[in-house]
Scaffold this motif. Structure first.
Motif, PDB file in Angstrom:
ATOM      1  N   PHE A   1      34.918  25.547  30.068  1.00  0.00           N
ATOM      2  CA  PHE A   1      33.717  25.719  29.252  1.00  0.00           C
ATOM      3  C   PHE A   1      33.456  27.202  29.011  1.00  0.00           C
ATOM      4  O   PHE A   1      33.107  27.623  27.903  1.00  0.00           O
ATOM      5  CB  PHE A   1      32.526  25.072  29.947  1.00  0.00           C
ATOM      6  CG  PHE A   1      31.297  24.993  29.098  1.00  0.00           C
ATOM      7  CD1 PHE A   1      31.124  23.948  28.213  1.00  0.00           C
ATOM      8  CD2 PHE A   1      30.323  25.961  29.175  1.00  0.00           C
ATOM      9  CE1 PHE A   1      29.996  23.873  27.414  1.00  0.00           C
ATOM     10  CE2 PHE A   1      29.192  25.899  28.389  1.00  0.00           C
ATOM     11  CZ  PHE A   1      29.028  24.848  27.510  1.00  0.00           C
ATOM     12  N   ALA A   2      33.625  28.008  30.055  1.00  0.00           N
ATOM     13  CA  ALA A   2      33.457  29.456  29.905  1.00  0.00           C
ATOM     14  C   ALA A   2      34.481  30.026  28.936  1.00  0.00           C
ATOM     15  O   ALA A   2      34.185  30.945  28.169  1.00  0.00           O
ATOM     16  CB  ALA A   2      33.582  30.136  31.271  1.00  0.00           C
ATOM     17  N   LEU A   3      35.702  29.474  28.948  1.00  0.00           N
ATOM     18  CA  LEU A   3      36.734  29.931  28.016  1.00  0.00           C
ATOM     19  C   LEU A   3      36.324  29.648  26.574  1.00  0.00           C
ATOM     20  O   LEU A   3      36.437  30.523  25.697  1.00  0.00           O
ATOM     21  CB  LEU A   3      38.061  29.238  28.329  1.00  0.00           C
ATOM     22  CG  LEU A   3      39.201  29.493  27.328  1.00  0.00           C
ATOM     23  CD1 LEU A   3      39.585  30.961  27.315  1.00  0.00           C
ATOM     24  CD2 LEU A   3      40.412  28.623  27.659  1.00  0.00           C
ATOM     25  N   LEU A   4      35.852  28.435  26.327  1.00  0.00           N
ATOM     26  CA  LEU A   4      35.426  28.091  24.964  1.00  0.00           C
ATOM     27  C   LEU A   4      34.248  28.945  24.526  1.00  0.00           C
ATOM     28  O   LEU A   4      34.165  29.370  23.365  1.00  0.00           O
ATOM     29  CB  LEU A   4      35.056  26.606  24.893  1.00  0.00           C
ATOM     30  CG  LEU A   4      36.212  25.618  25.097  1.00  0.00           C
ATOM     31  CD1 LEU A   4      35.691  24.182  25.088  1.00  0.00           C
ATOM     32  CD2 LEU A   4      37.290  25.797  24.041  1.00  0.00           C
ATOM     33  N   MET A   5      33.344  29.232  25.456  1.00  0.00           N
ATOM     34  CA  MET A   5      32.215  30.065  25.101  1.00  0.00           C
ATOM     35  C   MET A   5      32.654  31.504  24.822  1.00  0.00           C
ATOM     36  O   MET A   5      32.072  32.193  24.002  1.00  0.00           O
ATOM     37  CB  MET A   5      31.182  30.037  26.218  1.00  0.00           C
ATOM     38  CG  MET A   5      30.481  28.695  26.345  1.00  0.00           C
ATOM     39  SD  MET A   5      29.983  27.988  24.771  1.00  0.00           S
ATOM     40  CE  MET A   5      29.034  29.312  24.100  1.00  0.00           C
ATOM     41  N   SER A   6      33.702  31.950  25.519  1.00  0.00           N
ATOM     42  CA  SER A   6      34.207  33.299  25.260  1.00  0.00           C
ATOM     43  C   SER A   6      34.814  33.386  23.865  1.00  0.00           C
ATOM     44  O   SER A   6      34.735  34.427  23.204  1.00  0.00           O
ATOM     45  CB  SER A   6      35.236  33.690  26.318  1.00  0.00           C
ATOM     46  OG  SER A   6      36.436  32.950  26.172  1.00  0.00           O
ATOM     47  N   ILE A   7      35.405  32.281  23.393  1.00  0.00           N
ATOM     48  CA  ILE A   7      35.918  32.241  22.019  1.00  0.00           C
ATOM     49  C   ILE A   7      34.765  32.374  21.033  1.00  0.00           C
ATOM     50  O   ILE A   7      34.847  33.101  20.035  1.00  0.00           O
ATOM     51  CB  ILE A   7      36.700  30.937  21.777  1.00  0.00           C
ATOM     52  CG1 ILE A   7      37.967  30.908  22.649  1.00  0.00           C
ATOM     53  CG2 ILE A   7      37.066  30.779  20.302  1.00  0.00           C
ATOM     54  CD1 ILE A   7      38.725  29.600  22.581  1.00  0.00           C
TER      55      ILE A   7
END
Length: 500
Positions: free
Chosen positions: A400-406
């Motif tokens: 989820f943090a990865l997608l938010m970083s995108i």
């Protein structure tokens, strides 16, 4: 506040499921009793941490910092709008690498603790960086930018750490998941409202550098959270495991990202954010400096932003009551159209057409801010729900943090492209003749994401899910626990979006 299945975008964290009307009644009718209940069930230090980080550090401090930064770049560093636009976007880089902070807190304990040392570290970094900005009389622009980026990193570290704590507690106490989301959302919303309301007044009284000095107190409170936080000690940790855990997490995220059901909507979210060019600094300079503009005072700017926060809350409420059951693609279509149309309000204001209709600047900009923030939140909600549903079992928090970083990368790219547009059109500190054209170009660019709607799944928001081979097998109980965890992560996401 009603719990949504949604929440981010924006620094962090999203949203939606809502179990919430009973929780809302609890908050309204017995806030003290409700807080005592959470403190007894979850430990008082957790409740103190949520209020301190979401409410005071991110909500109050984040909103104060946003306004102070705008005036600092304009009045102290005296940079052009396009330059301010590009440079302040750099300070968001720590939020783009938020998955790194999440993995560190999960796999690398310090002195036997996974959370407490990171709270203390974040607080110290925030205090030191803001003191340098506040006390240095002639700080070079790029040094100021460095210290701003460090303070942003401090907030990102604190954010991901408290996210991990709420996720952990949601697994241990799934029946309290919605209560924790309510606490996170209410703390952030109230803090942001107070921060924006006070921001203009404080900038007027003590100046932007003085506000940076005051912001050391919220960060000091973060270190206090680290000192008093209740967390089990992990003795005898083998640091040889760290490399393997980092490798395993990276492989799992890459394997998931290769799935077309994941990368296609992720690409759409990045494109949608990137093409919504951010020219806020050009408008801000025009609001406050241009003789042909409204010439708003600092107190007025803060009040307008606080009113905008109310519009954001209205958007979240409208989504929860009316739109949360609509299909992703159709909702993205209409919200994107409304997002482009709402930008025409800025064009009317810049061309001074509101005065020809007898509408004073103050009234018109208040309406503009409420409508823009409300529609912006409506646009974000389905994207945040979709983001939450793209997270596979076992690595929900990190992915989820990865997608938010995108998404954060899309916001940063939007700021850079907006800065380039202002530079090309020669919008400067004193020249605003082409600002109307910049607004028009931005509004047209907001329509381009419609060409990429085929990347968004057609599925219903309540039934869409990834293939079983990506999600992994799990029991019904673990599914319930996972859903509770995700709801809390979504809540923190909404707060992140508000900070942006």
């Amino acid at each position: 506040m009603v719990v949504e299945e949604e929440q981010n975008l924006e620094n962090g964290g999203s949203v939606h499921v809502v179990k919430g009307e009973s929780n809302f009644r609890n908050v309204v009718c017995g806030p003290v009793r409700w807080l005592k209940m959470l403190s007894s069930e979850l430990h008082w230090s957790f409740v103190f941490g949520v209020v301190s980080l979401y409410g005071i550090n991110q909500g109050l401090g984040g909103s104060l910092g946003r306004v102070a930064t705008e005036y600092y770049m304009k009045d102290v560093q005296k940079v052009q709008p396009s330059e301010s636009q590009a440079l302040t976007a750099i300070t968001k880089i720590p939020w783009i690498i938020k998955p790194l902070w999440g993995i560190l807190t999960d796999v690398l304990p310090i002195f036997g603790f996974h959370r407490r040392p990171y709270f203390i570290l974040a607080g110290v970094l925030g205090v030191v960086s803001l003191l340098f900005i506040s006390l240095h009389s002639n700080l070079h622009l790029y040094l100021a930018l460095l210290w701003m980026t460090i303070s942003s990193a401090a907030m990102a570290i604190a954010d991901v750490t408290i996210d991990a704590c709420t996720a952990y507690n949601s697994i241990k106490h799934p029946s309290l998941a919605s209560d924790m989301q309510s606490l996170c959302s209410l703390s952030s919303s109230i803090g942001a409202l107070l921060g924006f309301f006070m921001s203009g007044i404080l900038v007027h009284i003590v100046g932007s550098k003085g506000v940076f000095g005051l912001l050391t107190f919220p960060f000091a409170l973060v270190s206090v959270v680290g000192i008093v936080f209740s967390e089990p000690h992990v003795p005898g940790f083998s640091y040889k495991q760290v490399n393997q855990k980092f490798t395993d997490a990276g492989k799992a995220m890459w394997r998931t990202m290769k799935c077309s059901d994941v990368w296609r909507p992720s690409l759409y979210m990045y494109i949608s954010l990137t093409l919504g060019l951010n020219i806020h600094e050009g408008l801000f300079y025009w609001f406050t400096d241009s003789k042909d503009g409204p010439l708003f005072a600092q107190e007025t700017v803060g009040f307008i932003l606080s009113i905008g926060s109310i519009g954001s809350i209205l958007g979240a409420t409208l989504y929860q009551l009316v739109l949360k059951d609509h299909p992703f693609r159709g909702l993205c279509l209409w919200t994107q159209l409304l997002f482009a149309l709402s930008g025409m309000l800025d064009l009317i204001l810049v061309l001074r057409l509101n005065l020809k209709f007898g509408l004073p600047d103050y009234l018109f900009i208040v309406v503009d801010e409420i409508v823009s923030q409300m529609i912006g939140r409506l646009k974000w909600m389905p994207l945040l729900v979709l983001t939450s549903k793209l997270c596979p079992h076992g690595i929900e928090g990190t992915f989820f943090a990865l997608l938010m970083s995108i998404d954060n990368a899309g916001l940063m790219t939007s700021s850079w492209l907006g800065g380039i547009l202002l530079h090309v059109l020669k919008v400067t500190r004193t020249e605003f003749h082409n600002l109307w054209l910049a607004v028009l170009v931005r509004n047209v660019m907001r329509l381009l994401p419609l060409c990429f709607l085929f990347l968004v799944p057609k599925g219903d928001q309540n039934t869409f899910k990834l293939p079983d081979e990506i999600m992994g097998e799990e029991s019904e109980d673990s599914e319930n626990e996972k859903e509770g965890t995700r709801n809390l992560e979504l809540a923190s996401l909404v707060q992140a979006v508000d900070r942006r």
